[in-house]
Design a protein around this motif. Structure first.
Motif, short mmCIF file in Angstrom:
data_model
loop_
_atom_site.label_atom_id
_atom_site.label_comp_id
_atom_site.label_asym_id
_atom_site.label_seq_id
_atom_site.Cartn_x
_atom_site.Cartn_y
_atom_site.Cartn_z
N GLN A 121 80.22 41.09 -54.27
CA GLN A 121 81.16 42.37 -54.33
C GLN A 121 80.72 43.30 -55.67
N ALA A 124 77.95 45.18 -54.16
CA ALA A 124 78.42 46.21 -53.24
C ALA A 124 79.02 47.47 -53.70
N GLY A 125 79.90 46.91 -54.66
CA GLY A 125 80.61 48.17 -55.57
C GLY A 125 79.43 49.22 -56.22
N ALA A 128 77.61 51.08 -53.48
CA ALA A 128 78.71 52.26 -52.88
C ALA A 128 78.81 53.45 -53.86
N LEU A 163 85.58 48.59 -57.84
CA LEU A 163 85.12 48.14 -56.53
C LEU A 163 84.63 46.81 -56.46
N GLY A 164 84.27 46.34 -57.79
CA GLY A 164 83.58 44.81 -57.78
C GLY A 164 84.49 43.73 -58.02
N ARG A 314 81.80 50.01 -49.56
CA ARG A 314 81.85 48.66 -50.15
C ARG A 314 82.26 47.55 -49.13
N HIS A 315 83.17 47.75 -48.33
CA HIS A 315 83.40 46.70 -47.09
C HIS A 315 82.27 46.53 -46.08
N SER A 393 92.93 50.49 -51.44
CA SER A 393 92.23 49.43 -50.86
C SER A 393 93.22 48.26 -50.36
#
Length: 440
Positions: A121, A124-125, A128, A163-164, A314-315, A393
């Motif tokens: 996560q 990805a954050g 992104a 986002l993380g 992110r997803h 989110s």
């Protein structure tokens, strides 16, 4: 029919003869079939089968509750209801689920899987935020100096940090309970422990480390001043008080009590009236959650396009990582047996892992970020953007988890394609709204 047998009531047949030429209100779907009975032959068989499926019926049921919440949006306080959910219903579900687990080395591997998900996560954050929010060298000149570039850097670091984070308790556990099974709520709670530790213990330090250089120096000077004035005894006391305070949190207390009950092999069902009370609270989690969804679901905010693009990216990245985890790691954690029960357990475990990977961004992390920014205003975080990410989110996670529940194994097996589609959609949203996003 009367109580004595199958005789029709006297006026029924004459009424039907009188009205037999009138078409029914719902010619294709008889009223009696709305709960999943036999559908009219005019409806294609695949549609009828999908309508009768457990997943669709459950989604329709929960949608009715969400619509009820939307209808009373101006009469109920969603903040108070969310607090009630987090402080009472979710802890009860966690306690009852953990208490039913068999403590073993397997639980350690579940926590390790949660640590891998947390790392995914965060990665990805960061990706992104850097892909969507660009800070070109000429931005400072174009917007009158370094202020424009600093603002964009603040937006990017805010997005990366927020986002993380994950909030599976409010956005995932109800889906896990309904579609993977109550047992996997306990596993999901254990997998969430590294994320919770990150947010409660390490996130303030991470936020300072990733903040603007001026803010980092300011925070370091403040911390050094506190250390000079604080003795060793005072520091130890402060940490002990902080630990005791964290244990007063119902979520943390539920995890500890659930693990203690699991160690004693005592499920909550063996605790008499107390166990029944816990079961009642745990059972109320799902309807209350979807009532809150109806109260809160709004696509508003200063930068919805930016937040949507960030969250989709992110997803998408997390979907690729989760697909790799399911292929490489999950087989090690599950039984290789070919019995029907083992196959079903593996399928449920895969579904639960995907649901957890799609958790919404955490409001707890937003609170930590807000406190850190308030203590050191020059760290350069954009709290309005962080809150917008959290707000958007949650409904996005609901959409993804609904698709997961309806798709089942087909969705789980097609996770790489899902990730590709989400990343592509992120770029579409960004390019369509590029002018608006670049003005932030």
């Amino acid at each position: 029919a009367g109580r004595g047998g199958g005789h029709a009531q006297p006026g029924a047949s004459s009424w039907h003869r009188q009205h037999r030429t009138q078409p029914p209100i719902l010619p294709a779907i008889p009223l009696g079939s709305l709960r999943g009975g036999a559908l009219h032959a005019a409806i294609p068989a695949p549609v009828a089968e999908a309508f009768r499926s457990t997943g669709v019926q459950k989604i329709l049921e929960l949608s009715c509750i969400a619509l009820l919440g939307a209808s009373v949006r101006d009469k109920l306080d969603p903040g108070a209801m969310t607090k009630m959910l987090l402080q009472t219903l979710v802890p009860a579900a966690i306690m009852s689920s953990l208490a039913s687990l068999q403590l073993s080395l397997e639980l350690g591997t579940v926590a390790l899987a949660g640590l891998l998900l947390l790392a995914l996560q965060i990665l990805a954050g960061t990706i992104a935020a850097n892909v969507i929010i660009k800070v070109p060298p000429e931005l400072g000149v174009a917007q009158g100096g370094p202020t424009g570039a600093k603002r964009r850097q603040g937006i990017r670091r805010t997005a990366a940090v927020q986002l993380g984070t994950m909030a599976p308790a409010t956005s995932v556990f109800s889906f896990t309970r309904e579609f993977a099974g109550p047992l996997f709520v306990g596993f999901a709670a254990l997998a969430d422990m590294p994320s919770k530790a990150y947010m409660l213990i390490f996130l303030p330090a991470v936020a300072k480390l990733r903040g603007d250089e001026v803010g980092r120096r300011e925070a370091a000077d403040l911390a050094s001043g506190v250390k000079e004035e604080e003795s060793v005894v005072q520091g130890t006391t402060r940490r002990a008080v902080a630990l005791a305070k964290s244990m007063r949190d119902p979520f943390n207390a539920a995890i500890v009590i659930g693990l203690l009950l699991a160690a004693r092999q005592t499920p909550t069902s063996n605790l008499g009236f107390f166990g029944k009370a816990v079961a009642q609270l745990a059972g109320a989690q799902t309807p209350i959650l979807f009532l809150i969804i109806g109260l809160k679901f709004k696509l508003t905010g200063a930068a919805p396009a930016l937040c949507a693009s960030l969250l989709l990216m992110r997803h998408g990245i997390v979907a690729f990582g989760t697909a790799a985890f399911l292929k490489l790691c999950l087989p090690i954690l599950t039984s290789p047996s070919s019995t029907a029960s083992a196959i079903a357990a593996r399928s449920s475990a895969r579904l639960a892992a995907v649901l957890s990977s799609q958790a919404a961004a955490s409001i707890v992390a937003f609170g930590q970020l807000s406190k850190t920014q308030d203590a050191s205003p020059k760290l350069g975080y954009n709290l309005d953007l962080a809150f917008q990410i959290v707000s958007l989110s949650f409904p996005l996670t609901i959409v993804l988890n609904t698709a997961t529940a309806l798709g089942g194994d087909a969705y789980v097996n097609g996770l790489p394609l899902v990730g590709l589609g989400l990343c592509a959609l992120s770029q579409v949203v960004y390019r369509v709204n590029k002018g608006q996003i670049d003005e932030l």
